[in-house]
Design a protein around this motif. Structure first.
Motif, PDB file in Angstrom:
ATOM      1  N   PHE A  32      28.364 -18.678   5.472  1.00 35.76           N
ATOM      2  CA  PHE A  32      29.647 -18.460   6.559  1.00 35.76           C
ATOM      3  C   PHE A  32      30.501 -17.943   6.053  1.00 35.76           C
ATOM      4  CE2 PHE A  32      33.910 -18.679   8.683  1.00 35.76           C
ATOM      5  CZ  PHE A  32      33.356 -19.117   9.948  1.00 35.76           C
ATOM      6  N   ALA A  33      30.768 -17.606   4.616  1.00 37.21           N
ATOM      7  CA  ALA A  33      32.114 -15.835   4.397  1.00 37.21           C
ATOM      8  C   ALA A  33      30.817 -15.245   3.999  1.00 37.21           C
ATOM      9  CB  ALA A  33      31.925 -16.945   2.861  1.00 37.21           C
ATOM     10  N   ILE A  34      29.523 -15.249   3.253  1.00 38.65           N
ATOM     11  CA  ILE A  34      29.460 -13.867   3.743  1.00 38.65           C
ATOM     12  C   ILE A  34      29.348 -13.476   5.363  1.00 38.65           C
ATOM     13  CG2 ILE A  34      26.451 -13.266   2.977  1.00 38.65           C
ATOM     14  CD1 ILE A  34      26.585 -15.455   0.924  1.00 38.65           C
ATOM     15  N   ALA A  35      28.103 -14.171   5.658  1.00 38.39           N
ATOM     16  CA  ALA A  35      29.172 -13.740   7.612  1.00 38.39           C
ATOM     17  C   ALA A  35      29.826 -12.915   7.947  1.00 38.39           C
ATOM     18  CB  ALA A  35      27.909 -15.128   8.342  1.00 38.39           C
ATOM     19  N   GLU A  36      31.312 -14.150   7.556  1.00 40.58           N
ATOM     20  CA  GLU A  36      32.441 -13.223   8.608  1.00 40.58           C
ATOM     21  C   GLU A  36      32.254 -11.906   7.436  1.00 40.58           C
ATOM     22  OE1 GLU A  36      36.054 -16.102   8.576  1.00 40.58           O
ATOM     23  OE2 GLU A  36      35.071 -16.371   6.025  1.00 40.58           O
ATOM     24  N   ARG A  37      31.673 -11.897   6.281  1.00 45.38           N
ATOM     25  CA  ARG A  37      32.061 -10.453   5.768  1.00 45.38           C
ATOM     26  C   ARG A  37      31.114  -9.264   6.086  1.00 45.38           C
ATOM     27  NH1 ARG A  37      30.983 -10.751  -0.464  1.00 45.38           N
ATOM     28  NH2 ARG A  37      32.209 -12.094   0.085  1.00 45.38           N
ATOM     29  N   PHE A  38      30.200  -9.669   6.878  1.00 44.88           N
ATOM     30  CA  PHE A  38      29.150  -8.826   7.216  1.00 44.88           C
ATOM     31  C   PHE A  38      28.780  -8.597   9.234  1.00 44.88           C
ATOM     32  CE2 PHE A  38      27.737  -8.980   3.152  1.00 44.88           C
ATOM     33  CZ  PHE A  38      28.292  -8.166   2.082  1.00 44.88           C
ATOM     34  N   ALA A  39      29.629  -9.366   9.572  1.00 47.33           N
ATOM     35  CA  ALA A  39      29.565  -9.670  11.197  1.00 47.33           C
ATOM     36  C   ALA A  39      29.675  -7.968  11.429  1.00 47.33           C
ATOM     37  CB  ALA A  39      29.812 -10.984  11.255  1.00 47.33           C
ATOM     38  N   PRO A  40      28.726  -8.189  12.612  1.00 48.26           N
ATOM     39  CA  PRO A  40      29.266  -6.913  13.330  1.00 48.26           C
ATOM     40  C   PRO A  40      30.855  -7.076  14.410  1.00 48.26           C
ATOM     41  CG  PRO A  40      27.073  -7.407  13.549  1.00 48.26           C
ATOM     42  CD  PRO A  40      27.086  -8.591  13.087  1.00 48.26           C
ATOM     43  N   ALA A  41      30.636  -6.024  14.709  1.00 46.72           N
ATOM     44  CA  ALA A  41      32.240  -6.342  15.558  1.00 46.72           C
ATOM     45  C   ALA A  41      31.952  -6.475  16.404  1.00 46.72           C
ATOM     46  CB  ALA A  41      32.791  -4.779  15.481  1.00 46.72           C
ATOM     47  N   GLY A  42      32.448  -7.795  16.642  1.00 40.22           N
ATOM     48  CA  GLY A  42      31.980  -9.014  18.289  1.00 40.22           C
ATOM     49  C   GLY A  42      31.468  -9.836  17.845  1.00 40.22           C
ATOM     50  N   ARG A  43      31.189 -10.383  16.992  1.00 43.17           N
ATOM     51  CA  ARG A  43      30.134 -11.582  17.099  1.00 43.17           C
ATOM     52  C   ARG A  43      30.597 -12.362  15.710  1.00 43.17           C
ATOM     53  NH1 ARG A  43      24.168 -11.283  15.390  1.00 43.17           N
ATOM     54  NH2 ARG A  43      23.439 -13.900  15.139  1.00 43.17           N
ATOM     55  N   ASP A  44      30.121 -12.835  16.161  1.00 46.42           N
ATOM     56  CA  ASP A  44      31.113 -14.315  15.714  1.00 46.42           C
ATOM     57  C   ASP A  44      30.302 -14.810  14.895  1.00 46.42           C
ATOM     58  OD1 ASP A  44      30.011 -17.337  16.503  1.00 46.42           O
ATOM     59  OD2 ASP A  44      29.053 -15.253  17.996  1.00 46.42           O
ATOM     60  N   ALA A  45      31.091 -15.485  12.832  1.00 50.62           N
ATOM     61  CA  ALA A  45      30.629 -15.704  12.195  1.00 50.62           C
ATOM     62  C   ALA A  45      29.474 -16.612  12.160  1.00 50.62           C
ATOM     63  CB  ALA A  45      31.668 -15.717  10.797  1.00 50.62           C
ATOM     64  N   THR A  46      29.666 -18.033  12.857  1.00 48.59           N
ATOM     65  CA  THR A  46      28.493 -18.382  13.129  1.00 48.59           C
ATOM     66  C   THR A  46      28.003 -18.522  13.584  1.00 48.59           C
ATOM     67  OG1 THR A  46      31.010 -20.880  12.995  1.00 48.59           O
ATOM     68  CG2 THR A  46      28.415 -21.007  13.747  1.00 48.59           C
ATOM     69  N   SER A  47      27.184 -17.970  14.803  1.00 48.04           N
ATOM     70  CA  SER A  47      25.969 -17.293  14.906  1.00 48.04           C
ATOM     71  C   SER A  47      25.748 -16.316  13.753  1.00 48.04           C
ATOM     72  CB  SER A  47      25.865 -16.563  16.661  1.00 48.04           C
ATOM     73  OG  SER A  47      27.062 -15.466  16.513  1.00 48.04           O
ATOM     74  N   PHE A  48      26.184 -15.756  13.141  1.00 45.02           N
ATOM     75  CA  PHE A  48      25.945 -14.599  12.681  1.00 45.02           C
ATOM     76  C   PHE A  48      25.333 -15.222  11.121  1.00 45.02           C
ATOM     77  CE2 PHE A  48      25.909 -10.644   9.290  1.00 45.02           C
ATOM     78  CZ  PHE A  48      24.785  -9.828  10.117  1.00 45.02           C
ATOM     79  N   ALA A  49      26.302 -16.077  10.818  1.00 47.79           N
ATOM     80  CA  ALA A  49      25.503 -17.521   9.980  1.00 47.79           C
ATOM     81  C   ALA A  49      24.123 -18.111   9.682  1.00 47.79           C
ATOM     82  CB  ALA A  49      26.541 -18.225   9.561  1.00 47.79           C
ATOM     83  N   ASP A  50      23.632 -17.936  11.527  1.00 43.13           N
ATOM     84  CA  ASP A  50      22.434 -18.562  11.726  1.00 43.13           C
ATOM     85  C   ASP A  50      21.412 -17.204  11.782  1.00 43.13           C
ATOM     86  OD1 ASP A  50      23.744 -21.099  11.990  1.00 43.13           O
ATOM     87  OD2 ASP A  50      23.890 -21.231  14.696  1.00 43.13           O
ATOM     88  N   SER A  51      21.984 -16.443  12.023  1.00 40.51           N
ATOM     89  CA  SER A  51      20.619 -14.973  11.471  1.00 40.51           C
ATOM     90  C   SER A  51      20.474 -14.621  10.071  1.00 40.51           C
ATOM     91  CB  SER A  51      21.346 -14.074  12.547  1.00 40.51           C
ATOM     92  OG  SER A  51      22.122 -13.855  13.981  1.00 40.51           O
ATOM     93  N   ILE A  52      21.222 -15.297   9.693  1.00 38.93           N
ATOM     94  CA  ILE A  52      21.688 -14.996   7.873  1.00 38.93           C
ATOM     95  C   ILE A  52      20.398 -15.688   7.280  1.00 38.93           C
ATOM     96  CG2 ILE A  52      22.264 -14.635   5.784  1.00 38.93           C
ATOM     97  CD1 ILE A  52      25.041 -13.195   7.112  1.00 38.93           C
ATOM     98  N   ALA A  53      20.980 -16.938   7.932  1.00 40.25           N
ATOM     99  CA  ALA A  53      19.830 -18.258   7.491  1.00 40.25           C
ATOM    100  C   ALA A  53      17.961 -18.035   8.043  1.00 40.25           C
ATOM    101  CB  ALA A  53      20.526 -19.659   7.906  1.00 40.25           C
ATOM    102  N   ARG A  54      18.290 -17.819   8.961  1.00 39.17           N
ATOM    103  CA  ARG A  54      16.547 -17.399   9.716  1.00 39.17           C
ATOM    104  C   ARG A  54      16.385 -16.029   8.536  1.00 39.17           C
ATOM    105  NH1 ARG A  54      19.610 -18.580  14.535  1.00 39.17           N
ATOM    106  NH2 ARG A  54      19.540 -15.877  15.127  1.00 39.17           N
ATOM    107  N   ALA A  55      16.489 -15.380   8.255  1.00 41.42           N
ATOM    108  CA  ALA A  55      16.165 -14.085   7.671  1.00 41.42           C
ATOM    109  C   ALA A  55      15.866 -14.235   6.479  1.00 41.42           C
ATOM    110  CB  ALA A  55      16.957 -13.083   7.644  1.00 41.42           C
ATOM    111  N   ASN A  56      16.170 -15.184   6.912  1.00 39.58           N
ATOM    112  CA  ASN A  56      15.932 -15.420   5.358  1.00 39.58           C
ATOM    113  C   ASN A  56      15.040 -17.132   4.748  1.00 39.58           C
ATOM    114  OD1 ASN A  56      17.631 -13.973   2.858  1.00 39.58           O
ATOM    115  ND2 ASN A  56      19.012 -13.923   4.306  1.00 39.58           N
TER     116      ASN A  56
END
Length: 75
Positions: A32-56
């Motif tokens: 989640f913290a990594i997602a907060e750091r890298f999430a594109p503008a306007g994208r919430d960290a929770t859904s971006f954390a899911d994207s990172i998890a899927r990519a890896n």
């Protein structure tokens, strides 16, 4: 005799997307913290954390470890 040819109509090309990047997990990091750091503008960290998890291929976010190299998607 010459064969007539058609020229395709001009089309707009999409703007290039940013390249995905990688990040090496540091002490104290969470997905989640990594997602907060890298999430594109306007994208919430929770859904971006899911994207990172899927990519890896991460099924359980608590399994990341110091030194893991994660793909950060460009989305």
């Amino acid at each position: 005799t010459a064969t007539p040819t058609t020229t395709p109509a001009a089309t707009e090309t999409a703007a290039p997307t940013p390249e995905q990047q990688t990040y090496v997990v540091q002490a104290g990091d969470t997905l989640f913290a990594i997602a907060e750091r890298f999430a594109p503008a306007g994208r919430d960290a929770t859904s971006f954390a899911d994207s990172i998890a899927r990519a890896n291929n991460i099924a359980d976010a608590s399994t990341i470890q110091i030194g893991d190299e994660l793909i950060i998607p460009a989305e």
